[in-house]
Scaffold this active site. Structure first.
Site, mmCIF file in Angstrom:
data_model
loop_
_atom_site.group_PDB
_atom_site.id
_atom_site.type_symbol
_atom_site.label_atom_id
_atom_site.label_comp_id
_atom_site.label_asym_id
_atom_site.label_seq_id
_atom_site.Cartn_x
_atom_site.Cartn_y
_atom_site.Cartn_z
ATOM 1 N N HIS A 179 0.800 -1.467 -0.098
ATOM 2 C CA HIS A 179 0.203 0.269 -0.209
ATOM 3 C C HIS A 179 1.344 1.405 0.032
ATOM 4 O O HIS A 179 1.849 1.137 0.382
ATOM 5 C CB HIS A 179 -1.215 0.153 0.819
ATOM 6 N N CYS A 214 -2.955 0.090 9.833
ATOM 7 C CA CYS A 214 -4.181 -0.621 9.462
ATOM 8 C C CYS A 214 -4.855 -1.245 10.134
ATOM 9 O O CYS A 214 -6.209 -1.474 10.330
ATOM 10 C CB CYS A 214 -3.311 -1.812 8.903
HETATM 11 C C1 CIR Z 1 -3.791 -7.805 3.401
HETATM 12 O O1 CIR Z 1 -1.980 -8.141 2.175
HETATM 13 O O2 CIR Z 1 -4.529 -7.392 2.829
HETATM 14 C C2 CIR Z 1 -3.439 -7.592 4.556
HETATM 15 N N1 CIR Z 1 -2.688 -9.231 5.237
HETATM 16 C C3 CIR Z 1 -2.357 -6.429 4.944
HETATM 17 C C4 CIR Z 1 -2.968 -5.510 5.269
HETATM 18 C C5 CIR Z 1 -2.434 -4.084 5.979
HETATM 19 N N2 CIR Z 1 -2.963 -3.021 5.903
HETATM 20 C C6 CIR Z 1 -2.786 -2.210 5.269
HETATM 21 O O3 CIR Z 1 -1.617 -1.423 4.884
HETATM 22 N N3 CIR Z 1 -3.503 -0.975 5.358
#
Ligand code: CIR
Length: 266
Positions: A168, A255
């Site tokens: 991201h 996140c």
């Molecule tokens: C994913 O790959 O979607 C999750 N394992 C990690 C999400 C992390 N979220 C973020 O950076 N906002």
């Protein structure tokens, strides 16, 4: 400057489920220890509360192994909330799960309908603009739909590119205050932050870029001492939280929460 992009009254979090061991990851570095993840999560919530947040802690959602990464499900602004449309197929349903909680705080909730996709982790809201990085999860159609939706509240959206191989946009940067951004050298080199003051993560500490400014604290993942020292020297109050288990799922400080100051409900 009001500080509305980093001063908040509320946060929403979701406790990790036992199924978090099956969360998405770019590289498999072993299953996360969910008990340890829960302990870190509790520390994270406590850090938000210590900064004055009213935290709504949601129950685990076993059907969604990545549901603790609530940031990806919505964009919360002072005027209203926008429910995202995650680009990861296994995460699409998480957005609708968040909508009823947002409705407790917001009268105005808009929804990304698609066909484009967009995840909150690709969105950095500063005091003057909304930066969105296109990524494997966020495409041009999703960004265009967001741009159209938030125009009613007077927001300008600037489309940028999340570096290749980076999950991201905010994996590589965070807002520190109205004019300052913490960034990895690779993202800063792309020229996204002209006009902002930039503090770079220290060499080998790129994972420290996913931090959050919440009221007076900059909440950083534990284990990146050189970057923490840079922030402290620049005058920030640094609070470090363990993140070893979420890191195995490419997750970090941003996140794990939605951060916002809801308007008064009518
Ligand atoms: C994913 O790959 O979607 C999750 N394992 C990690 C999400 C992390 N979220 C973020 O950076 N906002």
């Amino acid at each position: 400057m009001s500080g509305r992009s980093f001063r908040f009254t509320h946060a929403i979090t979701r406790r990790p489920a036992a199924s978090a061991t099956g969360g998405l990851r770019a590289v498999d570095s072993g299953a996360p220890d969910v008990a340890q993840m829960l302990a870190h999560h509790a520390d994270y919530v406590a850090a938000l509360r210590a900064e004055g947040a009213e935290v709504t802690e949601l129950a685990p959602l076993a059907a969604y192994p990545d549901a603790q990464f609530v940031e990806d499900t919505a964009l919360c602004l002072p005027e209203g909330a926008v429910v995202m449309r995650p680009g990861a197929a296994t995460r699409l349903g998480e957005a609708a799960e968040m909508a009823p909680t947002l409705a407790r705080f917001y009268d105005e909730i808009l929804t990304i309908r698609g066909p484009g996709t967009i995840e909150g982790g690709d969105i950095l809201t500063t005091e003057t603009e909304i930066l969105v990085g296109s990524s494997a999860r966020t495409d041009a159609a999703g960004i265009a739909e967001l741009t159209g939706l938030v125009a009613r509240w007077g927001y300008r959206v600037r489309e940028l590119a999340t570096p290749p191989g980076v999950l991201h946009f905010k994996t590589d940067c965070s807002l520190l205050d109205a004019e300052t951004i913490l960034s990895t050298p690779r993202l800063a080199a792309a020229g996204c932050f002209t006009g902002y003051r930039v503090i770079l993560t220290a060499e080998g500490e790129e994972a420290a870029a996913n931090s959050i400014r919440f009221n007076d604290a900059v909440i950083v993942p534990e284990g990146f001492p050189a970057t923490a020292e840079r922030l402290a020297k620049a005058g920030y109050k640094v609070v470090a939280i363990g993140n070893s288990e979420c890191a195995k799922l490419d997750g970090g400080m941003s996140c794990l929460s939605l951060r916002f100051s809801p308007p008064r409900k009518g």
